[in-house]
Design an enzyme around this catalytic site. Structure first.
Site, PDB file in Angstrom:
ATOM      1  CG  ASN A  50       5.075  -2.946   5.292  1.00 26.92           C
ATOM      2  OD1 ASN A  50       4.385  -1.766   4.996  1.00 26.92           O
ATOM      3  ND2 ASN A  50       6.139  -2.317   6.473  1.00 26.92           N
ATOM      4  NE  ARG A  51       5.065  -3.986  -3.221  1.00 21.61           N
ATOM      5  CZ  ARG A  51       5.916  -4.988  -3.637  1.00 21.61           C
ATOM      6  NH1 ARG A  51       7.374  -4.367  -3.415  1.00 21.61           N
ATOM      7  NH2 ARG A  51       6.216  -5.645  -4.397  1.00 21.61           N
ATOM      8  CG  PHE A  63      -0.553   4.862   5.997  1.00 25.39           C
ATOM      9  CD1 PHE A  63      -0.205   4.103   6.722  1.00 25.39           C
ATOM     10  CD2 PHE A  63       0.152   6.313   5.726  1.00 25.39           C
ATOM     11  CE1 PHE A  63       0.903   4.530   7.613  1.00 25.39           C
ATOM     12  CE2 PHE A  63       0.669   7.017   6.537  1.00 25.39           C
ATOM     13  CZ  PHE A  63       1.058   6.182   7.498  1.00 25.39           C
ATOM     14  CB  SER A 103       4.738   5.136   6.056  1.00 17.42           C
ATOM     15  OG  SER A 103       4.669   4.098   5.556  1.00 17.42           O
ATOM     16  CG  ASN A 155       5.527   0.848   2.777  1.00 20.61           C
ATOM     17  OD1 ASN A 155       6.647   1.241   1.717  1.00 20.61           O
ATOM     18  ND2 ASN A 155       5.920   0.375   3.572  1.00 20.61           N
ATOM     19  CB  THR A 156       2.609   7.284   2.177  1.00 17.67           C
ATOM     20  OG1 THR A 156       1.661   6.590   2.475  1.00 17.67           O
ATOM     21  CG2 THR A 156       1.691   8.538   1.607  1.00 17.67           C
ATOM     22  CE  LYS A 160       6.620   3.095  14.120  1.00 14.26           C
ATOM     23  NZ  LYS A 160       5.406   2.138  14.297  1.00 14.26           N
ATOM     24  CG  ASN A 187       7.618   3.284  10.746  1.00 18.73           C
ATOM     25  OD1 ASN A 187       7.228   2.093  10.065  1.00 18.73           O
ATOM     26  ND2 ASN A 187       6.737   4.657  10.583  1.00 18.73           N
TER      27      ASN A 187
END
Length: 361
Positions: free
Chosen positions: A117-118, A121, A186, A188-189, A220, A249
């Protein structure tokens, strides 16, 4: 019930685009939460037996929780308990509302039981999230299990202002959850993982402790960190009396695979979750448990599909576990199935108290 999902329903759901299915399921759970009989029926079908756990001064009815990323809009708050979960971590939530990255952004690597996944947020922002939580409370639909909120950094916020970005969200939400998880891991940011650097994370935790010195805080971490970087974070966790650490994560690494479709999925940008992450996650749990002599509570997440997977995480040192990808592949009975499996194995091996399992291996 799990067999029916895996052998009948899942193949139908997997014919549809991943995020679209996710949104439809959440919509259905949200609607179900508004009707008195549907939650009761869900509890009857999927509820889990008690296997109580004490963690950070809180009582959890069982050790299996919902991981962050599943409910980013507080859409189904009362229903996670009905599906057998012992707690739910909602979010991630950021100060500013944001749509996330461009779709498509969620992909299934079915042969490997994995997801990429990307999402980025995607969420309504801290203030709207708080409003949604207050609405559930006003309807007397609040669950009896602990609720956590995963806090992320807004994409538009520069790294040097990250501490205040997190602090804003904590101020808005602090009375609406039992614990908070600071997500600096994460993939993805853009540049978010730089906040795992000791100096950057120190500033964030110091600011959050100023906002609320008593609320249980966890952080996390990414599975891609070297041991030295993990140990730096553990030093901060001790210094700021964190309630625990969530391990881990998603990963930016990719496993070897002979499946052509999985190879296509792994070429996508984003974080990988699911079965390929299981071993690395457990490895880090064991490292942290040993490094801290078991004094820093751990929530284990990554590749948990069965009670055997959960047992592995718990005996490595996790006090609680969470599922995300496992829920998608195993279906709505996963929490209850895991808890029943843990209880059966405890009885078989003569373990009387759940606490005896933690770090047993």
């Amino acid at each position: 019930m799990g067999w029916i999902y895996r052998n009948c329903l899942r193949s139908l759901l997997f014919l549809q685009e991943s995020e679209a299915v996710h949104n439809r399921v959440l919509k259905g759970l949200s609607i179900a939460g508004d009707f008195p009989l549907l939650p009761m029926l869900t509890d009857g079908l999927y509820g889990a037996p008690d296997l109580p756990v004490q963690f950070a001064g809180m009582r959890f009815p069982n050790p299996v929780g919902l991981a962050a990323g599943m409910d980013k809009f507080a859409a189904a708050v009362p229903m996670w308990e009905r599906l057998g979960f012992g707690f739910a971590e909602l979010g991630g939530v950021t100060r500013h509302a944001q749509p996330g990255n461009d779709a498509p952004r969620l992909f299934r690597a079915v042969a490997d039981r994995a997801l990429v996944n990307r999402m980025g947020f995607n969420n309504p922002g801290a203030e709207a999230f708080a409003t949604a939580l207050r609405e559930w409370r006003a309807r007397d639909d609040w669950p009896n299990h602990p609720i956590g909120i995963n806090l992320g950094k807004s994409k538009i916020t520069p790294l040097k202002e990250a501490a205040e970005d997190y602090a804003f969200s904590l101020r808005v939400l602090q009375e609406l959850a039992d614990f908070f998880v600071i997500n600096v891991s994460s993939p993805n940011t853009p540049n978010l993982r730089k906040l795992q650097d000791k100096a950057a994370l120190d500033e964030i935790l110091k600011t959050l402790r100023t906002v609320n010195p008593d609320k249980p805080l966890l952080t996390k971490i990414a599975p891609d960190l070297a041991s030295e970087a993990i140990d730096d974070i553990l030093d901060l966790a001790t210094h700021y009396s964190l309630a625990g650490i969530v391990v881990t994560n998603t990963t930016i690494n990719r496993p070897d695979t002979n499946d052509s479709r999985c190879k296509q999925i792994y070429a996508e940008t984003g974080g990988l979750s699911g079965a390929p992450l299981r071993e690395r996650s457990t490895e880090i749990i064991a490292h942290i448990f040993n490094h801290t002599d078991g004094k820093l509570p751990i929530i284990g997440v990554g590749g948990i599909f069965t009670s055997e997977d959960a047992w592995e995480k718990i005996t490595a040192g996790a006090s609680l576990v969470q599922v995300y990808t496992g829920l998608i592949y195993e279906g709505p009975s996963i929490a209850g199935d895991i808890v029943r499996g843990l209880k059966a194995r405890m009885e078989k091996e003569g373990v009387r108290q759940f606490a005896e399992l933690i770090g047993k291996s």
